[in-house]
Design an enzyme around this catalytic site. Sequence first.
Site, PDB file in Angstrom:
ATOM      1  N   PRO A 272      34.669  23.649  48.105  1.00  0.00           N
ATOM      2  CG  PRO A 272      34.762  21.975  46.251  1.00  0.00           C
ATOM      3  CD  PRO A 272      35.454  23.226  46.737  1.00  0.00           C
TER       4      PRO A 272
ATOM      5  CB  CYS B 199      42.366  49.949  38.187  1.00  0.00           C
ATOM      6  SG  CYS B 199      42.511  51.570  39.473  1.00  0.00           S
TER       7      CYS B 199
END
Length: 245
Positions: free
Chosen positions: A226, A84
Amino acid sequence: MAEEVPVELRYNGEAFAVMMATPADLEDFAFGFSLSEGLVAGIGDIRGVRVHARLEGHVLDIDAPSAVPSRYGDERLLPGRSGCGLCGSRHLEDVLRPIAPVADGPRVGTDALERAQAALAGRQPLNAVTGAMHAAAWATQTGEVVLVREDVGRHNALDKLLGALVRDGVDLGDGFVLVTSRASYEMVTKAARLGIGLLAAISAPTALAVDLARASRLTLAGFVRPGRCVVYSHPQRLAGAGARD
């Protein structure tokens, strides 16, 4: 297994917040958190950081006479979970504070994102052992990864990276940040507040993160893989990229 312990941040002897974090690179964390949360205007406002190990966790004593944690009031003294970034804030104005626009910076090729993403896996020793760590990396315009910080919390990893970069005097307008997590709003806020022009994430952004990136003129890229990525804001910093509506 990944370590996760309470880390208390104190400013000038006064307790401010407790975050759950990995107990490594804690001085970097103190600098990065202070700057990315806007508690100090610059690194020169921090005169020193002392790290104290306790049975329950760690205490970071931050000597910063000009720090302004008092604007949060006593309600900031709440624990923050590792996942958080806004724990400890109860008011909307604390969460969505305005960010100054990021200055125009150098263009980066999309191949640089791919190069950095490929290199990052080999620069995460804690994750290699535990499989439970996030990482934030600083890469040059050509995609060379020069600095990495890890933590169980994605925003903690980013704060550690930012603190290390500022302490080393790195020009934050001359490279980009790559994170292994999603790009949530607090990640955009922290990067933009320190003048970083390009934040790339291996996972997805949130809608609020995209809105804040557009408003702060930060280039936000997600799903870095990629040969591909998705650019959500200000594509002018990525050569050959087009923004997603």
